[in-house]
Design an enzyme around this catalytic site. Structure first.
Site, PDB file in Angstrom:
ATOM      1  CB  VAL A  15      38.205 -35.959 -30.962  1.00  0.00           C
ATOM      2  CG1 VAL A  15      37.604 -36.649 -29.743  1.00  0.00           C
ATOM      3  CG2 VAL A  15      39.673 -35.612 -30.712  1.00  0.00           C
ATOM      4  CG  HIS A  72      29.376 -14.046 -33.217  1.00  0.00           C
ATOM      5  ND1 HIS A  72      29.052 -12.703 -33.325  1.00  0.00           N
ATOM      6  CD2 HIS A  72      30.635 -14.163 -33.694  1.00  0.00           C
ATOM      7  CE1 HIS A  72      30.071 -12.050 -33.846  1.00  0.00           C
ATOM      8  NE2 HIS A  72      31.040 -12.904 -34.083  1.00  0.00           N
ATOM      9  CG  ASN A 116      31.965 -18.224 -29.599  1.00  0.00           C
ATOM     10  OD1 ASN A 116      32.830 -17.747 -28.876  1.00  0.00           O
ATOM     11  ND2 ASN A 116      32.004 -18.102 -30.914  1.00  0.00           N
ATOM     12  CB  THR A 153      36.298 -14.380 -29.948  1.00  0.00           C
ATOM     13  OG1 THR A 153      35.454 -14.726 -31.043  1.00  0.00           O
ATOM     14  CG2 THR A 153      37.476 -15.319 -29.899  1.00  0.00           C
TER      15      THR A 153
HETATM   16  C1  LIG Z   1      35.404 -14.053 -41.046  1.00  0.00           C
HETATM   17  C2  LIG Z   1      35.162 -14.172 -39.565  1.00  0.00           C
HETATM   18  C3  LIG Z   1      35.084 -13.012 -38.809  1.00  0.00           C
HETATM   19  C4  LIG Z   1      34.876 -13.116 -37.421  1.00  0.00           C
HETATM   20  N1  LIG Z   1      34.926 -11.978 -36.684  1.00  0.00           N
HETATM   21  C5  LIG Z   1      34.821 -12.040 -35.347  1.00  0.00           C
HETATM   22  C6  LIG Z   1      34.975 -10.872 -34.551  1.00  0.00           C
HETATM   23  O1  LIG Z   1      35.236  -9.778 -35.062  1.00  0.00           O
HETATM   24  N2  LIG Z   1      34.864 -11.000 -33.202  1.00  0.00           N
HETATM   25  C7  LIG Z   1      34.578 -12.188 -32.610  1.00  0.00           C
HETATM   26  O2  LIG Z   1      34.460 -12.225 -31.379  1.00  0.00           O
HETATM   27  N3  LIG Z   1      34.454 -13.326 -33.344  1.00  0.00           N
HETATM   28  C8  LIG Z   1      34.574 -13.275 -34.689  1.00  0.00           C
HETATM   29  N4  LIG Z   1      34.497 -14.424 -35.431  1.00  0.00           N
HETATM   30  C9  LIG Z   1      34.197 -15.682 -34.726  1.00  0.00           C
HETATM   31  C10 LIG Z   1      35.465 -16.266 -34.071  1.00  0.00           C
HETATM   32  O3  LIG Z   1      36.390 -16.621 -35.052  1.00  0.00           O
HETATM   33  C11 LIG Z   1      35.035 -17.452 -33.222  1.00  0.00           C
HETATM   34  O4  LIG Z   1      34.246 -16.944 -32.155  1.00  0.00           O
HETATM   35  C12 LIG Z   1      36.208 -18.229 -32.620  1.00  0.00           C
HETATM   36  O5  LIG Z   1      37.107 -18.672 -33.591  1.00  0.00           O
HETATM   37  C13 LIG Z   1      35.659 -19.428 -31.830  1.00  0.00           C
HETATM   38  O6  LIG Z   1      36.744 -20.139 -31.288  1.00  0.00           O
HETATM   39  P1  LIG Z   1      36.639 -21.691 -30.951  1.00  0.00           P
HETATM   40  O7  LIG Z   1      37.981 -22.128 -30.530  1.00  0.00           O
HETATM   41  O8  LIG Z   1      35.512 -21.904 -30.027  1.00  0.00           O
HETATM   42  O9  LIG Z   1      36.193 -22.399 -32.317  1.00  0.00           O
HETATM   43  P2  LIG Z   1      36.886 -22.461 -33.785  1.00  0.00           P
HETATM   44  O10 LIG Z   1      37.792 -21.286 -33.955  1.00  0.00           O
HETATM   45  O11 LIG Z   1      35.771 -22.601 -34.725  1.00  0.00           O
HETATM   46  O12 LIG Z   1      37.762 -23.782 -33.740  1.00  0.00           O
HETATM   47  C14 LIG Z   1      37.195 -25.055 -33.571  1.00  0.00           C
HETATM   48  C15 LIG Z   1      38.114 -26.102 -34.212  1.00  0.00           C
HETATM   49  O13 LIG Z   1      37.688 -27.392 -33.762  1.00  0.00           O
HETATM   50  C16 LIG Z   1      37.904 -28.314 -34.798  1.00  0.00           C
HETATM   51  N5  LIG Z   1      37.061 -29.504 -34.602  1.00  0.00           N
HETATM   52  C17 LIG Z   1      35.710 -29.583 -34.709  1.00  0.00           C
HETATM   53  N6  LIG Z   1      35.302 -30.831 -34.444  1.00  0.00           N
HETATM   54  C18 LIG Z   1      36.408 -31.567 -34.175  1.00  0.00           C
HETATM   55  C19 LIG Z   1      36.620 -32.923 -33.828  1.00  0.00           C
HETATM   56  N7  LIG Z   1      35.593 -33.773 -33.675  1.00  0.00           N
HETATM   57  N8  LIG Z   1      37.893 -33.339 -33.649  1.00  0.00           N
HETATM   58  C20 LIG Z   1      38.937 -32.484 -33.775  1.00  0.00           C
HETATM   59  N9  LIG Z   1      38.781 -31.181 -34.095  1.00  0.00           N
HETATM   60  C21 LIG Z   1      37.527 -30.728 -34.286  1.00  0.00           C
HETATM   61  C22 LIG Z   1      37.528 -27.537 -36.039  1.00  0.00           C
HETATM   62  O14 LIG Z   1      38.105 -28.140 -37.189  1.00  0.00           O
HETATM   63  C23 LIG Z   1      38.059 -26.146 -35.734  1.00  0.00           C
HETATM   64  O15 LIG Z   1      39.342 -25.961 -36.284  1.00  0.00           O
HETATM   65  C24 LIG Z   1      34.697 -14.385 -36.808  1.00  0.00           C
HETATM   66  C25 LIG Z   1      34.802 -15.543 -37.577  1.00  0.00           C
HETATM   67  C26 LIG Z   1      35.032 -15.436 -38.944  1.00  0.00           C
HETATM   68  C27 LIG Z   1      35.166 -16.700 -39.752  1.00  0.00           C
END
Ligand SMILES: Cc1cc2nc3c(=O)[nH]c(=O)nc-3n(C[C@H](O)[C@H](O)[C@H](O)COP(=O)(O)OP(=O)(O)OC[C@H]3O[C@@H](n4cnc5c(N)ncnc54)[C@H](O)[C@@H]3O)c2cc1C
Length: 496
Positions: free
Chosen positions: A230, A429, A463, A475
């Site tokens: 997007v 985070h 977040n 999360t």
């Molecule tokens: C190894 C690891 C361990 C973790 N452990 C924990 C834990 O124990 N507890 C916890 O609370 N959290 C943990 N986290 C963090 C957790 O994964 C995130 O808080 C969570 O995934 C955030 O969700 P989200 O949907 O906001 O973003 P994301 O999961 O980051 O997803 C965002 C998506 O948006 C897409 N995107 C970005 N820009 C665009 C665009 N312009 N157009 C289309 N798509 C786009 C990206 O490609 C991505 O796939 C961890 C993360 C990792 C990597």
């Protein structure tokens, strides 16, 4: 204004936040047309499946696919980059925002800030730790009962389980920690709730896939379009009416019209999409905060080693919860006797333990992700740069983390290394960048239902919406807040 929509809801990003919007709206309005656009590719396994549940080969393939500009590069075998001088290496499946930031005087930056791009976002790689926010971590302008109900719902969506009992190694670690870390104003030492469950004798981790469930079957108007970036949300006369999409395989650009647009593109890229769309409220990208984090390896004493007799009851990750009396969250585990080490007994060193301490950042308006008007990133989006510094209170928190790391380690064994502050951004985070607020006073980007101030029908999630200083993993709260907002959107769509 009349909008002739292609879809009812366009969701940007397929991580846990976007998935929560899709599932909640799809469950409530099964006839809704919901398009989820994800910049990254599809991965091996069922859509959104946690990579821990895949075969080793599929897991590796998935990790290589979500590395954005580094996709396909086996970094473990790549030569070390001498210009990156911190010990935190990029995690499998992720890519750095900018490991060599240009820092202004007094800045520390977030050199380890990382992202993932693929179906499921980081929610296919994450560790699943889901502690509830406590005391000042909670959103102060949401009614307590309402927030609790949203957190209950989030736990159900994520399939959260508390592993641990007073048996075995985990039980012994919990008792030792409770002797030291419970006290006036301090909550009971317990076990970390984790988004995972037993499936017979198998431990299955959950995340994005569990949230989405069988949505394609139950809401046939739901479509997840991978490799679809997007580029910007289309805003006409203060109303979001759709977005410009780019097919990453062909480069073709199209416009989709939508009744509601929801941006859940992670804590750093959600403000990027808003910036690219010309939606730039004064607080956009500001109040950025990442947990101050100290993680140290420990050689465990005899009392915390072995004991296979306790079986799965002996698995656990001990949690010293956040409280206002000590705004720091702690964890201690024996890796072999934790859910993360399940199945590795006999294969990994059962004396290896980890102590983790997360501190809340002292929030400052000047800590921010900023975007360039002229330069672009790998995806052609406005290039990010991060302004970030530690306050005097942060320096005190860092010393407190060091003291707690030493103390907790000596209670259970001996430190294998000197505790050190993890490179900024390592906690993954990133909060505050599109924070919610009770009023549009220039210090927030969206309202309590996550609708962006001043732009009707444009919502955010992730977040970045969390407005408070927290030490607990975010999360669960993110999913709870997305569920609340999605419930309102679903009610409005259902009334059509
Ligand atoms: C190894 C690891 C361990 C973790 N452990 C924990 C834990 O124990 N507890 C916890 O609370 N959290 C943990 N986290 C963090 C957790 O994964 C995130 O808080 C969570 O995934 C955030 O969700 P989200 O949907 O906001 O973003 P994301 O999961 O980051 O997803 C965002 C998506 O948006 C897409 N995107 C970005 N820009 C665009 C665009 N312009 N157009 C289309 N798509 C786009 C990206 O490609 C991505 O796939 C961890 C993360 C990792 C990597």
């Amino acid at each position: 204004m009349t909008v002739t929509p292609d879809v009812d809801v366009l969701i940007v990003g397929s991580g846990p936040a976007g998935a929560t919007y899709a599932r909640t709206i799809g469950d409530a309005v099964p006839g809704a047309r919901i398009l989820m656009a994800e910049a990254g590719p599809r991965l091996p396994g069922r859509r959104g499946e946690h990579t821990h549940n895949l075969s080793r080969a599929d897991r590796r393939a998935a990790e290589l696919l979500t590395q954005g500009p580094d996709a396909g590069i086996e970094r473990a075998t790549a030569p070390a980059d001498p210009s990156v001088d911190f010990r935190q290496v990029v995690l499998p499946g992720l890519f750095f925002v900018d490991p060599r930031p240009v820092l202004a005087d007094g800045e520390v930056g977030l050199p380890a800030a990382s992202m993932a791009s693929g179906v499921g976002g980081m929610g296919v790689h994450w560790a699943g730790g889901c502690p509830r926010p406590r005391q000042s971590e909670r959103v102060p302008f949401l009614a307590a009962g309402e927030l609790d109900a949203a957190l209950d719902h989030a736990e159900a969506l994520l399939g959260v389980t508390v592993f641990g009992s007073d048996q075995g190694v985990a039980g012994a670690l919990r008792k030792r920690m409770a002797e030291e870390f419970e006290g006036p104003g301090l909550p009971p030492v317990g076990f970390m709730p984790i988004a995972a469950r037993w499936d017979g004798a198998e431990l299955r981790f959950s995340g994005t896939g569990a949230i989405l469930g069988d949505l394609e079957e139950t809401a046939p108007g739901f479509e997840l379009r991978a490799e679809t970036l997007v580029r910007r949300v289309v805003v006409e006369d203060g109303v979001a009416t759709g977005a410009e999409l780019e097919d990453r395989r062909t480069g073709e650009v199209s416009v989709v019209r939508a009744r509601r647009v929801v941006v859940c593109a992670d804590g750093l890229r959600t403000p990027q999409v808003l910036f690219a769309s010309g939606v730039r409220p004064p607080a956009l990208g500001r109040y950025l905060n990442d947990h101050l984090q100290m993680v140290s390896f420990v050689r465990l004493d005899d009392a915390f080693v072995g004991d296979e007799a306790a079986g799965i009851e002996g698995l656990g990750y001990v949690l010293m919860p956040f409280s206002d009396a000590r705004p720091i969250q702690g964890g201690v585990m024996s890796i072999a006797n934790s859910p993360y080490g399940f199945g590795t007994r006999g294969r990994i060193d059962d004396r290896l333990g980890v102590v983790t301490w997360y501190g809340a950042k002292d929030l400052q308006r000047g800590d921010a992700v900023e975007f360039s008007e002229t330069e672009t990133d790998h995806y052609g989006m406005p290039r990010m740069s991060i302004r970030y510094s530690h306050t005097a209170r942060d320096l005190e928190t860092i010393e407190a983390l060091r003291g707690l790391s030493h103390r907790s380690a000596e209670l259970v064994g001996a430190l294998a290394e000197e505790p050190a502050l993890a490179a900024g951004g390592a906690s993954l985070h990133y909060q505050g960048t599109v924070r919610m607020g009770a009023t549009d006073d220039g210090r927030s980007v969206c309202d309590p239902d996550l609708e962006v101030w001043g732009v009707r029908n444009l919502y955010v999630g992730g977040n970045g919406v969390i407005p408070t200083a927290t030490a607990s993993n975010p999360t669960l709260t993110t999913v709870a807040l997305a569920w609340r907002a999605a419930t309102r959107i679903a009610a409005e769509l259902g009334r059509r």
